[in-house]
Motif scaffolding. Structure first.
Motif, PDB file in Angstrom:
ATOM      1  N   THR A  46      15.762 -15.878  -4.388  1.00 50.65           N
ATOM      2  CA  THR A  46      15.440 -15.470  -3.006  1.00 50.65           C
ATOM      3  C   THR A  46      16.257 -14.403  -3.015  1.00 50.65           C
ATOM      4  O   THR A  46      17.095 -14.280  -3.594  1.00 50.65           O
ATOM      5  CB  THR A  46      15.869 -16.635  -2.239  1.00 50.65           C
ATOM      6  N   PRO A  47      15.598 -13.382  -2.288  1.00 49.30           N
ATOM      7  CA  PRO A  47      16.499 -12.016  -2.123  1.00 49.30           C
ATOM      8  C   PRO A  47      17.760 -12.424  -1.163  1.00 49.30           C
ATOM      9  O   PRO A  47      17.884 -13.264  -0.356  1.00 49.30           O
ATOM     10  CB  PRO A  47      15.532 -11.273  -1.182  1.00 49.30           C
ATOM     11  N   ALA A  48      18.928 -11.720  -1.876  1.00 47.08           N
ATOM     12  CA  ALA A  48      20.230 -12.113  -1.304  1.00 47.08           C
ATOM     13  C   ALA A  48      21.002 -10.992  -0.983  1.00 47.08           C
ATOM     14  O   ALA A  48      21.569 -10.542   0.005  1.00 47.08           O
ATOM     15  CB  ALA A  48      21.003 -13.183  -2.011  1.00 47.08           C
ATOM     16  N   ASN A  49      21.142 -10.308  -2.114  1.00 54.12           N
ATOM     17  CA  ASN A  49      22.079  -9.095  -1.964  1.00 54.12           C
ATOM     18  C   ASN A  49      21.484  -7.836  -1.509  1.00 54.12           C
ATOM     19  O   ASN A  49      20.137  -7.463  -1.930  1.00 54.12           O
ATOM     20  CB  ASN A  49      22.350  -8.685  -3.741  1.00 54.12           C
ATOM     21  N   PRO A  50      22.059  -7.286  -0.789  1.00 52.74           N
ATOM     22  CA  PRO A  50      21.661  -5.734  -0.086  1.00 52.74           C
ATOM     23  C   PRO A  50      20.928  -4.427  -0.923  1.00 52.74           C
ATOM     24  O   PRO A  50      20.074  -4.043  -0.666  1.00 52.74           O
ATOM     25  CB  PRO A  50      22.584  -5.577   1.077  1.00 52.74           C
TER      26      PRO A  50
ATOM     27  N   SER B  21      12.478  -1.918  -2.138  1.00 51.49           N
ATOM     28  CA  SER B  21      13.506  -2.495  -2.616  1.00 51.49           C
ATOM     29  C   SER B  21      14.839  -3.054  -1.296  1.00 51.49           C
ATOM     30  O   SER B  21      15.500  -3.641  -1.901  1.00 51.49           O
ATOM     31  CB  SER B  21      14.369  -1.637  -3.659  1.00 51.49           C
ATOM     32  N   SER B  22      14.491  -2.707  -0.419  1.00 52.61           N
ATOM     33  CA  SER B  22      15.417  -2.867   0.676  1.00 52.61           C
ATOM     34  C   SER B  22      15.118  -4.499   0.820  1.00 52.61           C
ATOM     35  O   SER B  22      14.254  -5.245   0.615  1.00 52.61           O
ATOM     36  CB  SER B  22      15.151  -2.379   2.050  1.00 52.61           C
ATOM     37  N   LEU B  23      16.424  -5.050   1.300  1.00 45.66           N
ATOM     38  CA  LEU B  23      16.801  -6.590   1.547  1.00 45.66           C
ATOM     39  C   LEU B  23      15.483  -6.920   2.542  1.00 45.66           C
ATOM     40  O   LEU B  23      14.689  -7.914   2.299  1.00 45.66           O
ATOM     41  CB  LEU B  23      17.994  -7.037   2.330  1.00 45.66           C
ATOM     42  N   ALA B  24      14.892  -6.149   3.525  1.00 45.80           N
ATOM     43  CA  ALA B  24      14.015  -6.684   4.613  1.00 45.80           C
ATOM     44  C   ALA B  24      12.619  -6.725   3.846  1.00 45.80           C
ATOM     45  O   ALA B  24      12.018  -7.539   4.054  1.00 45.80           O
ATOM     46  CB  ALA B  24      13.817  -5.540   5.700  1.00 45.80           C
ATOM     47  N   GLU B  25      12.348  -5.731   2.636  1.00 45.50           N
ATOM     48  CA  GLU B  25      11.143  -5.713   2.212  1.00 45.50           C
ATOM     49  C   GLU B  25      10.873  -6.838   1.077  1.00 45.50           C
ATOM     50  O   GLU B  25      10.088  -7.219   0.964  1.00 45.50           O
ATOM     51  CB  GLU B  25      10.944  -4.315   1.347  1.00 45.50           C
ATOM     52  N   ARG B  26      12.200  -7.100   0.553  1.00 47.22           N
ATOM     53  CA  ARG B  26      12.250  -8.251  -0.303  1.00 47.22           C
ATOM     54  C   ARG B  26      11.875  -9.361   0.124  1.00 47.22           C
ATOM     55  O   ARG B  26      11.156 -10.481  -0.055  1.00 47.22           O
ATOM     56  CB  ARG B  26      13.583  -8.448  -1.204  1.00 47.22           C
ATOM     57  N   LYS B  27      12.405  -9.869   1.479  1.00 49.00           N
ATOM     58  CA  LYS B  27      12.258 -10.894   2.419  1.00 49.00           C
ATOM     59  C   LYS B  27      10.812 -11.029   2.702  1.00 49.00           C
ATOM     60  O   LYS B  27      10.520 -12.237   2.768  1.00 49.00           O
ATOM     61  CB  LYS B  27      13.256 -10.855   3.674  1.00 49.00           C
ATOM     62  N   LYS B  28      10.010  -9.892   3.027  1.00 53.42           N
ATOM     63  CA  LYS B  28       8.743  -9.842   3.523  1.00 53.42           C
ATOM     64  C   LYS B  28       8.171 -10.169   2.148  1.00 53.42           C
ATOM     65  O   LYS B  28       7.013 -11.091   2.325  1.00 53.42           O
ATOM     66  CB  LYS B  28       8.357  -8.562   3.929  1.00 53.42           C
TER      67      LYS B  28
END
Length: 118
Positions: free
Chosen positions: A52-56, A69-76
């Protein structure tokens, strides 16, 4: 052991359809989705580990598309993957979500699982 399966490819394809910088159309995605569905019967995973996306910070190794590659994009994208897991009726009891972004901890979880099989 496999690094990535058809659902991860679909997750990125779905994200790329929504990205004006990438030339993947909704029709392309639908065709890819249907192909992934048709080959699904050949997959029977013993277990699935999802990072899962974790590191900023996302490492730019020169081979990744960094616009998402941003954390927000990876969470989406993770939400897209979770929907695909449901759509493709993966057995959720066979899935372990690895959280926290700690390489050694995640490595040991997977290693211990594999060693427990022998």
């Amino acid at each position: 052991i496999q690094d990535t399966d058809n659902l991860v490819t679909l997750m990125y394809a779905k994200a790329y359809v929504e990205d004006e910088n990438i030339c993947i159309t909704k029709q392309d995605y639908k065709a890819l989705y249907q192909h992934a569905k048709s080959i699904q019967k050949y997959f029977n995973w013993d277990h699935i580990f999802v990072l899962t996306p974790a590191n900023p910070n996302f490492v730019d190794d020169g081979s990744r598309y960094m616009a998402q590659s941003s954390l927000a994009e990876r969470k989406k994208n993770m939400k897209k993957l979770e929907r695909l897991i449901t759509d493709f009726k993966y057995n959720k009891e066979k899935i372990t979500y690895l959280t926290g972004g700690e390489f050694e901890k995640n490595f040991n979880i997977v290693k211990d699982y594999i060693l427990g099989l022998s």
